[in-house]
Write a protein that holds these residues in place. Sequence first.
Motif, PDB file in Angstrom:
ATOM      1  N   ASP A 116      -1.579   1.911   2.089  1.00  0.00           N
ATOM      2  CA  ASP A 116      -1.060   0.659   2.639  1.00  0.00           C
ATOM      3  C   ASP A 116      -2.205  -0.247   3.091  1.00  0.00           C
ATOM      4  O   ASP A 116      -2.174  -1.459   2.874  1.00  0.00           O
ATOM      5  CB  ASP A 116      -0.128   0.947   3.818  1.00  0.00           C
ATOM      6  CG  ASP A 116       1.186   1.561   3.390  1.00  0.00           C
ATOM      7  OD1 ASP A 116       1.559   1.403   2.207  1.00  0.00           O
ATOM      8  OD2 ASP A 116       1.840   2.199   4.234  1.00  0.00           O
ATOM      9  N   ASN A 161      -3.924  -1.709  -0.028  1.00  0.00           N
ATOM     10  CA  ASN A 161      -3.131  -2.771  -0.649  1.00  0.00           C
ATOM     11  C   ASN A 161      -3.237  -4.072   0.139  1.00  0.00           C
ATOM     12  O   ASN A 161      -3.352  -5.164  -0.441  1.00  0.00           O
ATOM     13  CB  ASN A 161      -1.669  -2.338  -0.761  1.00  0.00           C
ATOM     14  CG  ASN A 161      -1.460  -1.246  -1.795  1.00  0.00           C
ATOM     15  OD1 ASN A 161      -2.300  -1.041  -2.670  1.00  0.00           O
ATOM     16  ND2 ASN A 161      -0.356  -0.536  -1.697  1.00  0.00           N
ATOM     17  N   GLU A 215      -4.962  -7.577  -1.267  1.00  0.00           N
ATOM     18  CA  GLU A 215      -4.247  -8.852  -1.235  1.00  0.00           C
ATOM     19  C   GLU A 215      -5.096  -9.940  -0.591  1.00  0.00           C
ATOM     20  O   GLU A 215      -4.954 -11.127  -0.902  1.00  0.00           O
ATOM     21  CB  GLU A 215      -2.929  -8.691  -0.463  1.00  0.00           C
ATOM     22  CG  GLU A 215      -1.879  -7.890  -1.210  1.00  0.00           C
ATOM     23  CD  GLU A 215      -0.632  -7.664  -0.390  1.00  0.00           C
ATOM     24  OE1 GLU A 215      -0.592  -8.153   0.767  1.00  0.00           O
ATOM     25  OE2 GLU A 215       0.302  -7.016  -0.887  1.00  0.00           O
TER      26      GLU A 215
END
Length: 215
Positions: A63, A66, A70
């Motif tokens: 998590d 990611n 981004e």
Amino acid sequence: MVIESYVVVHNIAKRHNVGTLARSATAFGVTELILVGRRDFNAFGSHGSTSHLRFRHFHSLLDARNFLKEKDCDICGVEIADGALPVNEHPFKKSTAFLLGNEGTGLSAKECEMCDFFVYIPQYGCGTASLNVTVAASIVLHHFGVWAGFSERIREGNKFIVAERPMKQVKYCTETEDSIIEERKSRKEYASNGFFDETRNGDSTSNLLDALFSE
């Protein structure tokens, strides 16, 4: 292009180190301090700097990765590893998140997998094999700030001027009920292995992130 830096710590063993990391993070212009896994810590050593730093918590390394991708961040492992580059050569290209390893064992294989590259701090003396994690972080973050061209904070006398304390701490939490249950299981496992001191001494700073993330 706006250049930002992040600090990522995963299940840090010594909770008071996070407070010291927060102090270094604010001094060297870090955008956010990201905790993965265990989220409680002792703010000893922060000297109030936690009020000036954004915190974010993720249950898993995936998590966190990611989120950083981004943000178009490189993820840099701070480790004396094969292929690691000297930090004084400033091998940076864009916004970077620095992943710090456990104080005793360094970065795990799983943590290394999420890194785009590694830096190490050259040493010139023969009396120690490595640096304390908070000392290492300070050196690396300073080098990144120099490379990124961060503006130096204004000074007054022999101190840098501290900004007014924000009215509200900025916090971000992505937890679900399942992740909280998983975190509690992990906490018991780490405690049984002697990694963490699970005692509570009534110090309100010993579980600061729990307070930050409670609504």
